[in-house]
Structures are given as C-alpha cells and as structure tokens.
Design a protein around this motif. Sequence first.
Motif, PDB file in Angstrom:
ATOM      1  N   HIS A 328      28.754 -60.135  75.355  1.00 13.36           N
ATOM      2  CA  HIS A 328      29.916 -59.278  75.575  1.00 13.36           C
ATOM      3  C   HIS A 328      30.828 -59.272  74.348  1.00 13.36           C
ATOM      4  O   HIS A 328      31.422 -58.231  74.011  1.00 13.36           O
ATOM      5  CB  HIS A 328      30.685 -59.747  76.808  1.00 13.36           C
ATOM      6  N   GLN A 329      30.940 -60.394  73.659  1.00 13.33           N
ATOM      7  CA  GLN A 329      31.743 -60.455  72.445  1.00 13.33           C
ATOM      8  C   GLN A 329      31.149 -59.563  71.350  1.00 13.33           C
ATOM      9  O   GLN A 329      31.881 -58.914  70.598  1.00 13.33           O
ATOM     10  CB  GLN A 329      31.838 -61.900  71.958  1.00 13.33           C
ATOM     11  N   ALA A 330      29.818 -59.537  71.269  1.00 14.52           N
ATOM     12  CA  ALA A 330      29.164 -58.691  70.265  1.00 14.52           C
ATOM     13  C   ALA A 330      29.451 -57.221  70.532  1.00 14.52           C
ATOM     14  O   ALA A 330      29.733 -56.446  69.601  1.00 14.52           O
ATOM     15  CB  ALA A 330      27.655 -58.947  70.272  1.00 14.52           C
ATOM     16  N   TYR A 331      29.394 -56.826  71.811  1.00 14.84           N
ATOM     17  CA  TYR A 331      29.731 -55.442  72.148  1.00 14.84           C
ATOM     18  C   TYR A 331      31.199 -55.145  71.843  1.00 14.84           C
ATOM     19  O   TYR A 331      31.539 -54.083  71.316  1.00 14.84           O
ATOM     20  CB  TYR A 331      29.439 -55.170  73.622  1.00 14.84           C
ATOM     21  N   ALA A 332      32.074 -56.087  72.159  1.00 14.18           N
ATOM     22  CA  ALA A 332      33.503 -55.893  71.909  1.00 14.18           C
ATOM     23  C   ALA A 332      33.787 -55.761  70.419  1.00 14.18           C
ATOM     24  O   ALA A 332      34.739 -55.077  70.011  1.00 14.18           O
ATOM     25  CB  ALA A 332      34.297 -57.057  72.498  1.00 14.18           C
ATOM     26  N   ALA A 333      32.940 -56.377  69.589  1.00 19.75           N
ATOM     27  CA  ALA A 333      33.122 -56.321  68.137  1.00 19.75           C
ATOM     28  C   ALA A 333      32.570 -55.039  67.537  1.00 19.75           C
ATOM     29  O   ALA A 333      32.647 -54.830  66.323  1.00 19.75           O
ATOM     30  CB  ALA A 333      32.464 -57.534  67.491  1.00 19.75           C
ATOM     31  N   GLY A 334      31.995 -54.185  68.376  1.00 14.40           N
ATOM     32  CA  GLY A 334      31.526 -52.885  67.896  1.00 14.40           C
ATOM     33  C   GLY A 334      30.027 -52.714  67.795  1.00 14.40           C
ATOM     34  O   GLY A 334      29.556 -51.691  67.286  1.00 14.40           O
ATOM     35  N   GLU A 335      29.258 -53.682  68.275  1.00 16.51           N
ATOM     36  CA  GLU A 335      27.801 -53.536  68.226  1.00 16.51           C
ATOM     37  C   GLU A 335      27.360 -52.382  69.125  1.00 16.51           C
ATOM     38  O   GLU A 335      27.962 -52.122  70.165  1.00 16.51           O
ATOM     39  CB  GLU A 335      27.147 -54.841  68.676  1.00 16.51           C
ATOM     40  N   LEU A 336      26.310 -51.682  68.689  1.00 17.50           N
ATOM     41  CA  LEU A 336      25.821 -50.522  69.435  1.00 17.50           C
ATOM     42  C   LEU A 336      25.479 -50.916  70.872  1.00 17.50           C
ATOM     43  O   LEU A 336      24.655 -51.793  71.116  1.00 17.50           O
ATOM     44  CB  LEU A 336      24.576 -49.947  68.746  1.00 17.50           C
ATOM     45  N   TRP A 337      26.128 -50.234  71.825  1.00 21.70           N
ATOM     46  CA  TRP A 337      25.963 -50.556  73.247  1.00 21.70           C
ATOM     47  C   TRP A 337      24.712 -49.890  73.797  1.00 21.70           C
ATOM     48  O   TRP A 337      24.418 -48.727  73.504  1.00 21.70           O
ATOM     49  CB  TRP A 337      27.192 -50.087  74.018  1.00 21.70           C
ATOM     50  N   ALA A 338      23.976 -50.639  74.599  1.00 21.34           N
ATOM     51  CA  ALA A 338      22.771 -50.119  75.236  1.00 21.34           C
ATOM     52  C   ALA A 338      22.839 -50.448  76.722  1.00 21.34           C
ATOM     53  O   ALA A 338      22.927 -51.632  77.085  1.00 21.34           O
ATOM     54  CB  ALA A 338      21.523 -50.745  74.617  1.00 21.34           C
ATOM     55  N   TYR A 339      22.806 -49.425  77.566  1.00 25.58           N
ATOM     56  CA  TYR A 339      23.023 -49.690  78.992  1.00 25.58           C
ATOM     57  C   TYR A 339      21.921 -50.558  79.586  1.00 25.58           C
ATOM     58  O   TYR A 339      22.162 -51.363  80.494  1.00 25.58           O
ATOM     59  CB  TYR A 339      23.197 -48.392  79.777  1.00 25.58           C
ATOM     60  N   GLY A 340      20.690 -50.441  79.081  1.00 26.22           N
ATOM     61  CA  GLY A 340      19.608 -51.266  79.612  1.00 26.22           C
ATOM     62  C   GLY A 340      19.825 -52.735  79.308  1.00 26.22           C
ATOM     63  O   GLY A 340      19.685 -53.603  80.184  1.00 26.22           O
ATOM     64  N   THR A 341      20.167 -53.033  78.055  1.00 28.90           N
ATOM     65  CA  THR A 341      20.433 -54.420  77.672  1.00 28.90           C
ATOM     66  C   THR A 341      21.676 -54.940  78.380  1.00 28.90           C
ATOM     67  O   THR A 341      21.698 -56.074  78.895  1.00 28.90           O
ATOM     68  CB  THR A 341      20.614 -54.524  76.149  1.00 28.90           C
ATOM     69  N   TRP A 342      22.726 -54.123  78.415  1.00 31.41           N
ATOM     70  CA  TRP A 342      23.964 -54.503  79.118  1.00 31.41           C
ATOM     71  C   TRP A 342      23.675 -54.837  80.581  1.00 31.41           C
ATOM     72  O   TRP A 342      24.164 -55.842  81.119  1.00 31.41           O
ATOM     73  CB  TRP A 342      24.973 -53.371  79.026  1.00 31.41           C
ATOM     74  N   ALA A 343      22.858 -54.008  81.238  1.00 29.37           N
ATOM     75  CA  ALA A 343      22.526 -54.249  82.642  1.00 29.37           C
ATOM     76  C   ALA A 343      21.750 -55.555  82.799  1.00 29.37           C
ATOM     77  O   ALA A 343      21.989 -56.335  83.736  1.00 29.37           O
ATOM     78  CB  ALA A 343      21.710 -53.085  83.197  1.00 29.37           C
ATOM     79  N   GLN A 344      20.815 -55.828  81.869  1.00 29.28           N
ATOM     80  CA  GLN A 344      20.063 -57.080  81.935  1.00 29.28           C
ATOM     81  C   GLN A 344      20.990 -58.285  81.755  1.00 29.28           C
ATOM     82  O   GLN A 344      20.815 -59.327  82.405  1.00 29.28           O
ATOM     83  CB  GLN A 344      18.978 -57.097  80.854  1.00 29.28           C
ATOM     84  N   ILE A 345      21.986 -58.143  80.896  1.00 27.40           N
ATOM     85  CA  ILE A 345      22.951 -59.233  80.684  1.00 27.40           C
ATOM     86  C   ILE A 345      23.729 -59.502  81.970  1.00 27.40           C
ATOM     87  O   ILE A 345      23.912 -60.662  82.382  1.00 27.40           O
ATOM     88  CB  ILE A 345      23.908 -58.874  79.527  1.00 27.40           C
ATOM     89  N   PRO A 368      28.655 -53.131  88.980  1.00 29.03           N
ATOM     90  CA  PRO A 368      28.435 -51.996  88.077  1.00 29.03           C
ATOM     91  C   PRO A 368      26.962 -51.610  87.951  1.00 29.03           C
ATOM     92  O   PRO A 368      26.648 -50.435  87.712  1.00 29.03           O
ATOM     93  CB  PRO A 368      28.998 -52.476  86.743  1.00 29.03           C
ATOM     94  N   ILE A 369      26.055 -52.571  88.119  1.00 30.89           N
ATOM     95  CA  ILE A 369      24.622 -52.267  88.047  1.00 30.89           C
ATOM     96  C   ILE A 369      24.199 -51.462  89.269  1.00 30.89           C
ATOM     97  O   ILE A 369      23.476 -50.462  89.167  1.00 30.89           O
ATOM     98  CB  ILE A 369      23.781 -53.554  87.955  1.00 30.89           C
ATOM     99  N   LEU A 370      24.663 -51.888  90.427  1.00 30.06           N
ATOM    100  CA  LEU A 370      24.314 -51.186  91.668  1.00 30.06           C
ATOM    101  C   LEU A 370      24.906 -49.793  91.714  1.00 30.06           C
ATOM    102  O   LEU A 370      24.447 -48.944  92.487  1.00 30.06           O
ATOM    103  CB  LEU A 370      24.797 -52.005  92.869  1.00 30.06           C
ATOM    104  N   ALA A 371      25.927 -49.536  90.883  1.00 31.64           N
ATOM    105  CA  ALA A 371      26.561 -48.220  90.850  1.00 31.64           C
ATOM    106  C   ALA A 371      25.933 -47.274  89.834  1.00 31.64           C
ATOM    107  O   ALA A 371      26.349 -46.116  89.728  1.00 31.64           O
ATOM    108  CB  ALA A 371      28.052 -48.382  90.542  1.00 31.64           C
ATOM    109  N   LEU A 372      24.926 -47.754  89.090  1.00 28.69           N
ATOM    110  CA  LEU A 372      24.284 -46.892  88.097  1.00 28.69           C
ATOM    111  C   LEU A 372      23.674 -45.671  88.782  1.00 28.69           C
ATOM    112  O   LEU A 372      23.096 -45.775  89.867  1.00 28.69           O
ATOM    113  CB  LEU A 372      23.173 -47.649  87.366  1.00 28.69           C
ATOM    114  N   PRO A 373      23.790 -44.485  88.159  1.00 25.91           N
ATOM    115  CA  PRO A 373      23.148 -43.293  88.740  1.00 25.91           C
ATOM    116  C   PRO A 373      21.638 -43.454  88.745  1.00 25.91           C
ATOM    117  O   PRO A 373      21.076 -44.221  87.945  1.00 25.91           O
ATOM    118  CB  PRO A 373      23.587 -42.168  87.794  1.00 25.91           C
TER     119      PRO A 373
END
Length: 428
Positions: A328-345, A368-373
Amino acid sequence: MTADEVPLWSRRLRTAREAKGWDIPEAGEYLWRGLGKSVRRDSARRMIDNWERGRHRPRGRNLRTMCQLLSLDPGSLFDGEDTRACTSSEDEAAHLLITLKAEALDLATWAERTNVGDTTVSYLAAATQRLARDYLSKAPAPILAEAAELYRRTADLLRGGRQHLRQSRDLHIIAGQLLAFLSWASSDLGEPAAAEAYASVGWVMAEQAEHDALRAMVLTAQSKNAFWEGRYRQAAELARQGEQYAPATEAKVLLACQEGDAHQALGDLGRAQEAQHRAQTAREAITAETEVGGLWACGRARQANYAVGVHLRARDTTSALASVAEAHQAYAAGELWAYGTWAQICLGAAIAHVLKGDLDRALEELTPILALPSEQRLATLVNRLGEVDQHLAHRRFHGSHAALTLRQQITAYQADALTTKAITTGDQ
C-alpha cells in the motif's frame, strides 16, 4: 536483328507458341511452373522473349521444359541451323552472365519490397505496450478485443507478404508479445487450454526472432497458467527457466517471485524464501526498464504481494500484514496501480486476519473486493476467494454468523465472476 536474321529455331518456337494460343506472358507462366518455380516469373517471360528474338539459346532443363510445353522435339529444334558459333565456351559464359545479371536485378527488386512500413511496425509495438498497461486498471473485455485485432493484423502482415529482415523480426516479436498477453488473459478468464495454446505459439515467435526477453515473457505466462491449474512444480520450473532468459529488468524480479509462489504452494518454504531473496537481488541489479512494461513489470507492490503468500504459508501473519502495508505504501508513493494485484493484496490481508480470528478486519479487506463489478472478477480472484472460504469453513468459526455471512457473499461473488462466455455474449 531483323526478322530475316532471326534463326529458324527461334521462329519455330514462336510458331509453336502461337499455335497454342499463348502470348509471351502466358507462356512465361507455364514455363515458370514447369521449372518448379525455380526462377522468377519475370525471368521466365524474358527467357522466352530472348529465345524468340534469337538473342539467347535455350539449353538443358530450360530447353527440355519449353519443348515439352510446345510439343516440340528438342533433338530436331535446331535441324538445319549452323550451331558452331553458339556452342563455344565464350558464348556459354556470356549467356550465363547475362542470365544471372537479370536474375540478380530481380533479386534486388524483391529484397526491397515490403508489405509494411516502419510507421506501422512502430504503431503495433506501441499499441501492444499500451494494452499491457491498460489491462492493469481496465475491464478485460474491450482490451481483449483490441488485442485480438492487433494480433490478427500482425499475423496477416507476416503471412500475407514479405518484409525486410529487420521488420520481419520486429513483427515476430510483436506477435509473440500479443500471444503472451492473450495467454495471460485467458488464464485470468479461467481458460487454461487457450492460455497454453497462445503461449506455445508465442514461444515459436520468440524462437524465430531469437529474442530472449520474449522467451522470458512467454515463460512468465506459462508459469502463471501452470500455477493456477495446480501444477506448482512445473510452474516453478518454468519460472526458473524464464529467469535464465530475462534481462536485468523487473521481468527477472517477476519470474523469481513466481518461482517463490510456486514453491510456497508446494510447501517448500526454504526454496520459496530463497526465490524471494533472488527477487530482491534482481531488483537491486536492474539496469533498464521492462521492454513492454505494465502487466509484465513487477513493482514493489507486486513483489510484496508475492511475499504475502510466502508469509501466509509459514503462518507468519505479522510478516504477511507488514508486506501488505509495504504494498500500500508503494501505491501511495505513485507506483502504477493494478486492480488485480491490489485485489490479491487485500485478499492476502483478509486471510491473515482470518488466521488471527479477526473477522471484522477480514471483512474490511474483503468489502472492496466483493464490490468489484462482474467484468473485473477474474478467475484468479475467484480462486483466491476460495482460499478465504476454506479458512472460514474451519471448525473454529462454526456457529459464527459473521463467518457464514462472508461465505455467502463469496459464493455470490463467484457466481457472478467474469468468464469468456460473458465476454462473447456481451453479458457483463
């Protein structure tokens, strides 16, 4: 040379051709085919024109083939002719040089022809890179449609014409990258057979292009497909093989992470941790960006996600949650966000909280995972949610209303997961 000066044998050839009703281009086509297409079409036409004008004399296979086409006897074609001037070694050498000169010019013309320009090749390469980035954050259906169209266009260019050697190699690489992408996406959609087929053809493209980075990319896709099919030992072997080809980019980091993930699934924590160490070493040795990037890159968040799996296998929930925080810190620092990886985390964090008996925190991670379209409910996420469900089914949670509610939500999620059928029917 005037008409009266044209040799008798030349006039015999012309008369026989005209009796067949052929013009010179038609006769050239028949000769070209009769010679097994061993010469250029234009060369066959020019040979007949030169023979009928008496400029050169048909010999050997050319003579036999032409006479057969025109129903002439090769032995009597030159009856009554003074052939002494035409049989000297000097004449043979001159004829050979003249013929080869024309064929050499034909070869140069052929070599310079191409059915694709550099601008088109550059566009296809850039579009392939964009797809790999877009796939991280957008629904798969429209991206798959575009990938399929790009692949068809690239394959048509390779099959339907010819290119300069450099362009041909570039097109083989682009086709291989698109096939690796289609393999990865097919696995996400729960189509392992299609994933394997695409990867197999992608490997052929990599071999033809002799491109190590593409070999590593294809092996990345194959390792991922093997992992989600439960072929963990093969997944580890494929990832290790890919590391040998991967350049000093995040591609090597990703392959080492995949190998570690496969070993943890096998219960071999020693090898899993060793692979994770190699992943970190590979990161510290990076000298360039990944050629395609996006899906094929491995930022710190993605690397941390793989570490979560190893920690959970060791039942080290504290380290697992620390890796979640790192991601989460890496994403907050601006790393390219990927919903698949984020969901796995998030799913890894949920499993850690379930193992700790904290269902409230697990629900926070899962919500948030259960709410994915439905168009983003990949088969890989469905499988990982199955792991969460297995933990919730443990006897320690028998009689827990919170656990029962979560399991019902997971079942509903899985029933509405993305499939290739949903994509092809438009039911999203």
